[in-house]
Enzyme design. Structure first.
Site, short mmCIF file in Angstrom:
data_model
loop_
_atom_site.label_atom_id
_atom_site.label_comp_id
_atom_site.label_asym_id
_atom_site.label_seq_id
_atom_site.Cartn_x
_atom_site.Cartn_y
_atom_site.Cartn_z
N TYR A 75 19.55 13.75 20.13
CA TYR A 75 19.94 13.85 21.53
C TYR A 75 20.12 15.29 22.01
O TYR A 75 20.53 15.53 23.15
CB TYR A 75 21.23 13.04 21.81
CG TYR A 75 22.47 13.49 21.06
CD1 TYR A 75 23.12 12.62 20.21
CD2 TYR A 75 23.01 14.75 21.21
CE1 TYR A 75 24.26 12.99 19.53
CE2 TYR A 75 24.14 15.14 20.54
CZ TYR A 75 24.76 14.26 19.69
OH TYR A 75 25.90 14.64 19.02
N LYS A 122 22.43 13.81 31.43
CA LYS A 122 22.40 15.27 31.32
C LYS A 122 21.48 15.82 32.41
O LYS A 122 20.40 15.26 32.64
CB LYS A 122 21.87 15.71 29.95
CG LYS A 122 22.71 15.23 28.78
CD LYS A 122 22.04 15.57 27.46
CE LYS A 122 22.85 15.01 26.29
NZ LYS A 122 22.17 15.18 25.00
N LYS A 132 30.89 5.17 30.46
CA LYS A 132 31.32 4.13 29.52
C LYS A 132 31.09 2.74 30.12
O LYS A 132 31.25 2.54 31.32
CB LYS A 132 32.80 4.30 29.18
CG LYS A 132 33.16 5.67 28.62
CD LYS A 132 32.66 5.88 27.22
CE LYS A 132 33.56 5.22 26.21
NZ LYS A 132 33.20 5.53 24.83
N CYS A 189 65.76 0.03 11.78
CA CYS A 189 64.40 0.43 11.44
C CYS A 189 63.89 -0.39 10.26
O CYS A 189 64.55 -0.45 9.22
CB CYS A 189 64.34 1.92 11.10
SG CYS A 189 62.75 2.47 10.45
N GLU A 211 20.21 8.55 28.57
CA GLU A 211 20.00 7.99 27.24
C GLU A 211 21.11 7.00 26.91
O GLU A 211 22.27 7.21 27.32
CB GLU A 211 20.05 9.09 26.17
CG GLU A 211 19.10 10.24 26.38
CD GLU A 211 19.49 11.45 25.53
OE1 GLU A 211 20.71 11.65 25.28
OE2 GLU A 211 18.60 12.20 25.14
N CYS A 270 63.62 8.65 6.97
CA CYS A 270 62.70 7.52 7.16
C CYS A 270 61.34 7.80 6.52
O CYS A 270 60.70 8.81 6.82
CB CYS A 270 62.51 7.25 8.65
SG CYS A 270 61.45 5.83 8.98
N CYS A 298 63.39 5.20 15.72
CA CYS A 298 64.24 5.23 14.52
C CYS A 298 65.00 6.55 14.50
O CYS A 298 64.42 7.61 14.72
CB CYS A 298 63.38 5.09 13.26
SG CYS A 298 64.26 5.53 11.74
N ARG A 346 30.08 16.42 12.95
CA ARG A 346 30.69 17.15 14.06
C ARG A 346 32.02 17.77 13.64
O ARG A 346 32.33 18.90 13.98
CB ARG A 346 30.92 16.22 15.25
CG ARG A 346 31.54 16.95 16.46
CD ARG A 346 32.22 15.98 17.42
NE ARG A 346 31.31 15.04 18.00
CZ ARG A 346 30.56 15.28 19.07
NH1 ARG A 346 30.60 16.45 19.65
NH2 ARG A 346 29.76 14.34 19.54
N CYS A 388 63.57 2.13 7.08
CA CYS A 388 64.68 2.81 6.39
C CYS A 388 66.06 2.26 6.74
O CYS A 388 67.07 2.76 6.26
CB CYS A 388 64.65 4.31 6.69
SG CYS A 388 65.10 4.73 8.39
N LYS A 431 24.15 5.71 24.94
CA LYS A 431 25.14 6.42 24.13
C LYS A 431 25.36 5.63 22.85
O LYS A 431 26.02 4.60 22.84
CB LYS A 431 26.46 6.58 24.91
CG LYS A 431 27.50 7.42 24.17
CD LYS A 431 28.73 7.62 25.05
CE LYS A 431 29.77 8.47 24.33
NZ LYS A 431 30.29 7.82 23.11
N ASP A 462 26.65 4.25 19.39
CA ASP A 462 27.98 4.10 18.79
C ASP A 462 27.86 4.41 17.30
O ASP A 462 27.82 3.52 16.46
CB ASP A 462 28.51 2.68 19.01
CG ASP A 462 30.01 2.60 18.79
OD1 ASP A 462 30.54 1.49 18.76
OD2 ASP A 462 30.64 3.66 18.62
N GLN A 516 0.83 -1.21 0.00
CA GLN A 516 0.00 0.00 0.00
C GLN A 516 0.87 1.26 0.00
O GLN A 516 0.56 2.24 -0.68
CB GLN A 516 -0.92 -0.01 1.22
CG GLN A 516 -2.02 -1.06 1.14
CD GLN A 516 -2.76 -1.19 2.46
OE1 GLN A 516 -2.15 -1.40 3.52
NE2 GLN A 516 -4.09 -1.07 2.41
N TYR A 517 1.96 1.20 0.78
CA TYR A 517 2.89 2.34 0.81
C TYR A 517 3.49 2.57 -0.58
O TYR A 517 3.56 3.70 -1.07
CB TYR A 517 4.01 2.08 1.83
CG TYR A 517 5.03 3.20 1.92
CD1 TYR A 517 4.89 4.22 2.83
CD2 TYR A 517 6.15 3.22 1.08
CE1 TYR A 517 5.82 5.25 2.92
CE2 TYR A 517 7.09 4.24 1.15
CZ TYR A 517 6.92 5.25 2.07
OH TYR A 517 7.83 6.27 2.14
N LEU A 552 31.90 15.10 25.17
CA LEU A 552 31.55 14.91 26.58
C LEU A 552 32.73 14.33 27.35
O LEU A 552 33.52 13.57 26.81
CB LEU A 552 30.37 13.94 26.70
CG LEU A 552 29.03 14.39 26.10
CD1 LEU A 552 27.99 13.30 26.30
CD2 LEU A 552 28.55 15.69 26.73
#
Length: 674
Positions: A225, A291, A315, A409, A113, A433, A427, A136, A412, A115, A117, A34-35, A82
């Site tokens: 948020y 918050k 966290k 190294c 809320e 290098c 090094c 951001r 190099c 957080k 990822d 229908q949509y 934050l």
């Protein structure tokens, strides 16, 4: 409005309501068939009446043409990050700081809320119409990803209802559900392409697709948020959760697991509940955001340099798994530091496929008793960086072998040196290098070194990637013809760069020494070396005893200088610079007033001075025998604080360092006319 316009608008409104019910409320009101029928009818009418197509139409979600790139956008209101809390004690301290600033509060309500990822995004609506979306970025400037965000069905192109402000910026997280992520990776593998490491990377990569049609196929989601700029014609509610509720009524999706909790116990209860529920959630989260719910307190609590004081991210603890350590390889960083990297049998840790993990340094490997061939415990520290915690000793076999740090190294073949009193192996081929190339070149052309105007980081990156400039002496082989062939580099710009390169050949001995990038040899040390040795040959032939007799040169710096000039690669580059015509006058003898109160003292300048610039003040202090540095430490003797002095003044006061205002400083200089 004619009948066709009315029909088109009615279809758009109906489809928008069904999108809201499906994507935001998770409560579809009609079948997919229908949509689709409604959508096809709208497409048909718009094709017949193209003059009636508007940017907020559901048919305009997917752009036709791939983008050529992303433009930068300065945020009207900065997007702060934050502070993190890793324990209940951290949360207790967070609330204590709030109550110290708001002593009238007996209990604090928090909006809590999950957080997400994902990727932070700023959505800008003008008169209710979706206008722009930006990432951001660095918090001040982000990238315009409007075309891709248009493909996210949970984000309305036109706000529902009415009463919205003229300008409304909504902030939230773009993310990819676990189910979508799994399906995307199956498709990637079937097409012979690389699988994404985790949903966050998949969402970030999808949002930065230049072709919005590809973005549309990957079905990103969004939860709000917060907010950015809001025009003054709308009164912000008193409570954060009421603002979010109003945004939801305008058709914007918010996380259904958000709650309002009270005090430390409320935060703890919510944390325990969500931690248990985490594995069942249809999306990845890496913690909880708390918050302060009452908005009027935000201005009273204020901000630190990078984060609001009224919010914090709690966290989740890292997740751990066992897997096989197949090998330990060396990665040479931009500074020349050698970092051991664990090559692991691929394993899923917290929803991420991990095949590499840092081992930090040799001391850490020995401390943890990790050997190649071990079964090891792998943890995602902070749910971001994979880390080898240690071996499962009960599973160690006779085949396991100790890791040995290389003496040359791997990039190099220069000598590898261990820094005194540090765990770092480095090094010594700094100018040669390949791993250090871009950083060495950027340092070489910087303002305090050769100061080559127009040769910025982006151009350095281009030249290094093309391998036109491998070492600093190659800079002087560039030509206008070569540079003008680069993208976005017209002939005039190329000529300006070449002119700046030619002018930079006339330098000072101190700048030349500083530009070499010898570890621990900063601007002040370079000046002291130049004053003492006068000639390059004398510096290159110097021995340890003579070096450590110089002010600001200790054992470690002296060893770094000796090692640097011992490397044939570095000497070749230095000769190349001299052959290119780099030269300087013999440094003039600096007469130091030994009776000055600043002779032999370490001084830091901060804030704005009224009588002359800080650079002028620095020269005057150095002429009196002072060492002027850029950071405050326990070794600092004086901090001279002008107007609007900031963190350096605060640190000086906390360390008990003598602070002089400008008037006191001038009086000690014998120049106060008051």
């Amino acid at each position: 409005m004619n009948p066709v316009e009315q029909q088109i608008q009615a279809l758009r409104d109906e489809i928008a309501q069904h999108n809201y019910a499906y994507y935001v409320l998770d409560n579809p009101q009609i079948s997919d068939a229908q949509y689709d029928e409604l959508y096809r009818e709208l497409v048909r009418l718009e094709q017949e009446n193209p003059e009636l197509i508007t940017e907020d139409s559901p048919t305009q979600r997917v752009g036709d043409q791939p983008l050529k790139g992303f433009t930068s956008v300065t945020h009207a209101v900065p997007m702060f990050s934050l502070d993190n809390a890793f324990s209940q004690e951290d949360l207790d301290s967070f609330e204590k700081r709030i109550q110290e600033r708001l002593p009238e509060l007996t209990a604090v309500d928090y909006a809590a809320e999950p957080k997400m990822d994902g990727l932070a995004i700023n959505l800008r609506y003008v008169n209710g119409i979706f206008h722009q979306a930006t990432t951001r970025g660095d918090g001040t400037t982000g990238e315009d990803v409007t075309h891709n965000v248009r493909t996210i069905h949970s984000i309305p192109l036109k706000l529902l209802g009415n009463g919205w402000p003229r300008i409304l910026e909504v902030r939230g997280e773009v993310f990819m559900s676990k189910q979508t992520f799994e399906q995307l990776n199956l498709t990637q593998i079937e097409n012979g392409e690389k699988a994404f490491a985790n949903p966050r990377n998949a969402a970030a990569g999808t949002l930065r697709q230049l072709n919005p049609k590809i973005t549309a196929q990957r079905h990103l989601s969004f939860y709000l948020y917060g907010w950015g700029e809001i025009s003054a014609d709308w009164q912000l509610p008193e409570l954060y959760n009421n603002v979010i509720q109003q945004f939801k009524e305008w058709g914007l999706p918010a996380n259904p697991d958000a709650e309002v909790v009270t005090g430390k116990q409320g935060m703890l209860d919510y944390y325990e509940k969500l931690k248990e529920k985490r594995v069942e959630l249809p999306y990845e989260i890496d913690g909880i955001v708390y918050k302060v719910n009452r908005i009027q307190y935000y201005s009273q609590l204020g901000f630190t340099a990078k984060a609001p004081r009224w919010a914090i991210a709690r966290k989740f603890p890292a997740e751990e798994v066992w897997t096989d350590l197949l090998d330990i390889e060396i990665q040479v960083g931009r500074t020349g530091a050698l970092t051991p990297v664990a090559r692991l049998k691929p394993v899923a840790v917290g929803g991420v496929i991990v095949s590499n993990a840092t081992l930090h340094n040799l001391d850490e490997i020995r401390r943890k008793d990790v050997q190649i061939g071990d079964t090891v415990i792998v943890r995602r520290a902070g749910d971001v960086i994979p880390e080898v915690v240690g071996p499962v000793l009960s599973k160690r076999t006779d085949d396991a072998r100790e890791f040995v740090m290389p003496i040359r190294c791997p990039e190099c073949d220069s000598e590898v040196v261990k820094e005194h009193d540090k765990a770092v192996y480095r090094c010594s081929g700094g100018l040669f290098c390949p791993a250090q190339r871009k950083r060495a070149l950027q340092h070489f052309v910087s303002r305090k070194a050769f100061d080559i105007q127009g040769l910025g980081d982006k151009l350095i990156d281009q030249l290094a990637n093309l391998e036109w400039v491998k070492h600093p002496d190659d800079i002087f082989k560039l030509t206008v013809e070569k540079l003008s062939g680069l993208e976005r580099m017209a002939e005039k710009s190329a000529q300006n760069v070449i002119n700046a390169i030619q002018q930079s050949k006339q330098t000072t001995f101190a700048r030349f020494i500083y530009a070499l990038g010898i570890p621990e040899v900063g601007e002040v040390t370079a000046k002291n070396l130049a004053q003492h040795f006068k000639q390059l040959d004398a510096l290159m032939k110097a021995e340890l005893d003579e070096l450590i007799s110089i002010q600001d040169v200790g054992d470690i710096v002296a060893e770094n200088i000796l090692t640097f000039f011992k490397q044939p690669h570095n000497l070749d580059v230095i000769q190349g610079l001299l052959d290119a015509g780099v030269q300087w006058p013999t440094p003039e003898e600096v007469k130091i007033e030994k009776d000055s109160p600043f002779n032999g003292k370490v001084v830091v300048l901060t804030g704005t001075l009224q009588q002359g610039s800080r650079s002028e003040a620095k020269k005057r202090l150095e002429a009196l025998g002072a060492t002027v540095t850029g950071s405050v430490s326990a070794k600092t003797d004086f901090v001279i604080a002008g107007e609007k002095a900031g963190s350096k003044l605060t640190k000086a006061e906390s360390l008990g360092v003598t602070v002089l205002n400008e008037e006191q400083w001038l009086e000690m200089m014998g120049e106060n006319n008051g």
